[in-house]
Write an enzyme that holds these catalytic residues in place. Sequence first.
Site, mmCIF file in Angstrom:
data_model
loop_
_atom_site.group_PDB
_atom_site.id
_atom_site.type_symbol
_atom_site.label_atom_id
_atom_site.label_comp_id
_atom_site.label_asym_id
_atom_site.label_seq_id
_atom_site.Cartn_x
_atom_site.Cartn_y
_atom_site.Cartn_z
ATOM 1 N N SER A 82 8.867 33.424 89.797
ATOM 2 C CA SER A 82 8.570 32.390 88.807
ATOM 3 C C SER A 82 9.839 31.882 88.139
ATOM 4 C CB SER A 82 7.663 33.011 87.744
ATOM 5 O OG SER A 82 7.573 32.174 86.627
ATOM 6 N N TYR A 101 5.785 39.816 81.374
ATOM 7 C CA TYR A 101 5.399 39.208 82.661
ATOM 8 C C TYR A 101 6.648 38.825 83.453
ATOM 9 C CZ TYR A 101 4.203 35.463 85.916
ATOM 10 O OH TYR A 101 4.111 34.672 87.034
ATOM 11 N N LYS A 108 8.574 40.231 87.174
ATOM 12 C CA LYS A 108 9.065 39.431 88.311
ATOM 13 C C LYS A 108 10.535 39.758 88.594
ATOM 14 C CE LYS A 108 5.298 37.077 89.195
ATOM 15 N NZ LYS A 108 4.506 37.377 90.388
HETATM 16 P P1 NAD Z 1 -4.326 33.944 90.053
HETATM 17 O O1 NAD Z 1 -4.597 34.876 88.925
HETATM 18 O O2 NAD Z 1 -5.206 32.781 90.245
HETATM 19 O O3 NAD Z 1 -4.273 34.761 91.418
HETATM 20 C C1 NAD Z 1 -3.780 36.082 91.514
HETATM 21 C C2 NAD Z 1 -4.794 36.874 92.313
HETATM 22 O O4 NAD Z 1 -4.325 38.219 92.467
HETATM 23 C C3 NAD Z 1 -6.161 36.951 91.636
HETATM 24 O O5 NAD Z 1 -7.147 36.527 92.545
HETATM 25 C C4 NAD Z 1 -6.324 38.427 91.259
HETATM 26 O O6 NAD Z 1 -7.675 38.843 91.359
HETATM 27 C C5 NAD Z 1 -5.437 39.093 92.301
HETATM 28 N N1 NAD Z 1 -4.881 40.390 91.882
HETATM 29 C C6 NAD Z 1 -4.221 40.680 90.733
HETATM 30 N N2 NAD Z 1 -3.818 41.962 90.755
HETATM 31 C C7 NAD Z 1 -4.206 42.488 91.937
HETATM 32 C C8 NAD Z 1 -4.073 43.771 92.558
HETATM 33 N N3 NAD Z 1 -3.432 44.772 91.948
HETATM 34 N N4 NAD Z 1 -4.590 43.960 93.782
HETATM 35 C C9 NAD Z 1 -5.236 42.950 94.425
HETATM 36 N N5 NAD Z 1 -5.415 41.731 93.897
HETATM 37 C C10 NAD Z 1 -4.885 41.505 92.663
HETATM 38 O O7 NAD Z 1 -2.794 33.477 89.902
HETATM 39 P P2 NAD Z 1 -2.014 32.357 90.701
HETATM 40 O O8 NAD Z 1 -1.718 31.243 89.781
HETATM 41 O O9 NAD Z 1 -2.661 32.095 91.994
HETATM 42 O O10 NAD Z 1 -0.624 33.127 90.933
HETATM 43 C C11 NAD Z 1 -0.314 33.763 92.162
HETATM 44 C C12 NAD Z 1 1.065 34.400 92.036
HETATM 45 O O11 NAD Z 1 2.018 33.398 91.692
HETATM 46 C C13 NAD Z 1 1.154 35.446 90.939
HETATM 47 O O12 NAD Z 1 1.986 36.497 91.397
HETATM 48 C C14 NAD Z 1 1.821 34.710 89.795
HETATM 49 O O13 NAD Z 1 2.527 35.574 88.959
HETATM 50 C C15 NAD Z 1 2.745 33.775 90.548
HETATM 51 N N6 NAD Z 1 3.094 32.564 89.789
HETATM 52 C C16 NAD Z 1 2.107 31.737 89.332
HETATM 53 C C17 NAD Z 1 2.454 30.600 88.596
HETATM 54 C C18 NAD Z 1 1.401 29.650 88.072
HETATM 55 O O14 NAD Z 1 1.728 28.823 87.220
HETATM 56 N N7 NAD Z 1 0.168 29.695 88.537
HETATM 57 C C19 NAD Z 1 3.804 30.325 88.333
HETATM 58 C C20 NAD Z 1 4.772 31.203 88.811
HETATM 59 C C21 NAD Z 1 4.413 32.322 89.545
#
Ligand code: NAD
Length: 339
Positions: free
Chosen positions: A123, A147, A151
């Site tokens: 991120s 958070y 990362k």
């Molecule tokens: P999201 O919460 O929609 O998806 C994450 C998924 O991971 C969820 O479906 C959750 O149920 C699953 N999960 C969490 N912990 C778990 C575990 N221990 N075992 C199995 N499943 C697990 O989030 P997103 O927006 O799709 O983000 C995906 C990734 O991208 C994350 O790592 C997040 O930190 C990163 N990210 C997201 C953003 C954003 O703005 N959406 C920005 C930067 C980074």
Amino acid sequence: MILVTGGAGYIGSHAAVELLENGYEIVILDSLANSSYESILRIKELTGRNFEFYEVDLLETEKVENLFRMHNIKAVMHFAGLKSVGESVSFPLDYYGNNIAGTLNLCKIMSRFNVRELVFSSSATVYRTIGNQALEESSSLGANNPYGRTKLVIEEMLHDLYRSDPFWKIVILRYFNPIGAHESGKIGEDPAGIPNNLMPYITQVAIGRRPVLQVFGEDYDTPDGTCIRDYIHISDLVKGHLKALEYLTGPPGIETFNLGTGKGYSVLDLVKEFSRASGIEIPYQVTDRREGDVPICYASAEKARNRLLWEAEKDLFEMCQDAWRWQAMNPYGYGVIKT
Ligand code: NAD
Ligand code: UDP
């Protein structure tokens, strides 16, 4: 076969569709901690493709190992994780436990099964943002919340892993602000409870689930006083992941790329563009600044352009149009009524 962890979530579900539409075989693992099974059904409906889904937590070692035993996994796209900054401040141990220990477990199992190709979701929050400069991959790092620190720790752990075993092929992707939805309106962002992020808050105001948007501060040193971010269409973002996967077919190594557009827009720019795209006025009130927000954050998109041969194509209007289509077609997201 590509393993997509967190494939029921916002970004993972879009990546799964992109992979399937490009002929990849996939298997999805997700605990459904922050997502619903309905998104898995929608991915299948949208692509007309079938795949195995495992409702498994990354910390359930035996179940994850079984998955690796059952499928010939070549590479892993690792999206699974918890992502709310505010929640991470209140429950840091949950974040360290889930994100760091989950990734550690995944990497150990990958090693055990000789799977050494990984695309990791990092991120822009890992950057120590100062002033008004495009953030380059080499810019200084320093997260200011638990958070972001998870990362950073994971990024360092992956570098250590590569140093210890140079057969690994790892791409770390630092996302800026992904918004929007698949153009079909069938999959999209479905946050539980009150949205933390700007775009889902706006769409929930537009659909009538929330009365008014709070704009967190208009006294920043920016042209209209509100914070500037690099919003990127989710479809462009997941296309970047396919480029990363292609990159992994090259020699071993570990490389980090920003996924952003390189352009910054203010909170009020986004509100205005959303109104233009949806035809709906968004009532807003300006409140205090939100703790921890940086005034300006946008990517240098050069490295991804030169090395991954990828760049974002969709503009802010399309991001707003697609976010609105998803919300209008699915007023309560994947169907569970949440307040
Ligand atoms: P999201 O919460 O929609 O998806 C994450 C998924 O991971 C969820 O479906 C959750 O149920 C699953 N999960 C969490 N912990 C778990 C575990 N221990 N075992 C199995 N499943 C697990 O989030 P997103 O927006 O799709 O983000 C995906 C990734 O991208 C994350 O790592 C997040 O930190 C990163 N990210 C997201 C953003 C954003 O703005 N959406 C920005 C930067 C980074
Ligand atoms: N923001 C806002 N009201 C909201 C949510 C967010 O004004 O209800 C602002 C926030 O202060 C930031 C921008 O919108 O300047 C983007 O916030 P978001 O949480 O979506 O992303 P991030 O903070 O991770 O960049």
